[in-house]
Design a protein around this motif. Structure first.
Motif, PDB file in Angstrom:
ATOM      1  N   PRO A  63      44.657  32.781  45.827  1.00 50.47           N
ATOM      2  CA  PRO A  63      43.053  33.545  46.025  1.00 50.47           C
ATOM      3  C   PRO A  63      43.658  35.044  47.001  1.00 50.47           C
ATOM      4  O   PRO A  63      45.092  34.976  47.432  1.00 50.47           O
ATOM      5  N   ALA A  64      43.307  36.304  46.580  1.00 49.60           N
ATOM      6  CA  ALA A  64      43.576  37.035  47.658  1.00 49.60           C
ATOM      7  C   ALA A  64      42.622  37.177  48.932  1.00 49.60           C
ATOM      8  O   ALA A  64      41.423  36.690  47.634  1.00 49.60           O
ATOM      9  N   LEU A  65      42.953  37.179  49.954  1.00 52.06           N
ATOM     10  CA  LEU A  65      41.879  37.809  50.954  1.00 52.06           C
ATOM     11  C   LEU A  65      41.244  38.705  51.222  1.00 52.06           C
ATOM     12  O   LEU A  65      43.169  39.303  52.109  1.00 52.06           O
ATOM     13  N   LEU A  66      40.368  38.943  51.557  1.00 49.76           N
ATOM     14  CA  LEU A  66      40.124  40.038  52.894  1.00 49.76           C
ATOM     15  C   LEU A  66      39.452  39.395  53.887  1.00 49.76           C
ATOM     16  O   LEU A  66      38.127  39.280  53.893  1.00 49.76           O
ATOM     17  N   VAL A  67      39.783  38.979  55.306  1.00 48.89           N
ATOM     18  CA  VAL A  67      38.788  38.741  55.998  1.00 48.89           C
ATOM     19  C   VAL A  67      38.663  40.150  57.069  1.00 48.89           C
ATOM     20  O   VAL A  67      39.619  40.851  57.553  1.00 48.89           O
ATOM     21  N   ILE A  68      37.405  39.596  58.437  1.00 49.19           N
ATOM     22  CA  ILE A  68      37.030  40.632  58.699  1.00 49.19           C
ATOM     23  C   ILE A  68      36.540  40.116  60.133  1.00 49.19           C
ATOM     24  O   ILE A  68      35.647  38.944  60.050  1.00 49.19           O
ATOM     25  N   GLU A  69      37.221  40.223  60.964  1.00 49.27           N
ATOM     26  CA  GLU A  69      37.009  39.430  62.417  1.00 49.27           C
ATOM     27  C   GLU A  69      37.315  40.352  63.643  1.00 49.27           C
ATOM     28  O   GLU A  69      37.679  41.093  64.002  1.00 49.27           O
ATOM     29  N   ASP A  70      36.054  40.101  63.968  1.00 41.01           N
ATOM     30  CA  ASP A  70      35.577  40.575  65.084  1.00 41.01           C
ATOM     31  C   ASP A  70      36.551  39.809  66.399  1.00 41.01           C
ATOM     32  O   ASP A  70      37.068  38.584  66.799  1.00 41.01           O
TER      33      ASP A  70
END
Length: 141
Positions: free
Chosen positions: A121-128
């Motif tokens: 999969p292609a991943l888009l991660v948003i991390e604080d």
């Protein structure tokens, strides 16, 4: 993303990945990280892909990731790994989706596809990543 993106063949942005809704809090820094595979559909060319992070509700720009180099040697449609991240902080707390788009970043005649399957999969991660004050001159959206 678990299937190929539409073809990117111009400077018109194409949606690559959309996240589920997330709350991004003012005063916090967020790392937006994308990992995926891009296919340069034209042999023997080197081109640039332009990536942009946008808000889902109003299409507002979050950050641009410019000039991601994609080189395709002798054979078309080979997968090339893309691993990009940027930091940004919201000016006010928002709850929204985040969209990653792609387009040409040059006046090319090539086409691109972001390749993905359930196994890759292609991943888009948003991390604080902590207080925005820990990152002088962080971009605001």
């Amino acid at each position: 993303m678990t299937s190929n993106s539409p073809t990117i063949g111009s400077s018109t942005e194409v949606t690559i990945v959309t996240t589920s809704s997330a709350t991004l809090t003012a005063g916090r820094a967020y790392r937006f990280w994308f990992f995926g595979l891009v296919q340069h559909n034209t042999a023997s060319l080197v081109d640039l892909v332009y990536l942009r992070l946008r808000r889902g509700s109003n299409n507002g720009s979050i950050r641009d990731i410019r000039s991601v180099l994609v080189a395709n040697r002798g054979t078309a449609n080979r997968n090339i790994a893309v691993d990009e991240s940027v930091l940004a902080t919201p000016a006010a707390t928002i709850t929204d989706t985040v969209i990653l788009t792609a387009a040409w970043d040059s006046s090319s005649s090539a086409t691109f596809t972001f390749a993905a399957t359930s196994g890759t999969p292609a991943l888009l991660v948003i991390e604080d990543v902590g207080p925005a004050s820990d990152y002088p001159n962080i971009g605001t959206f």
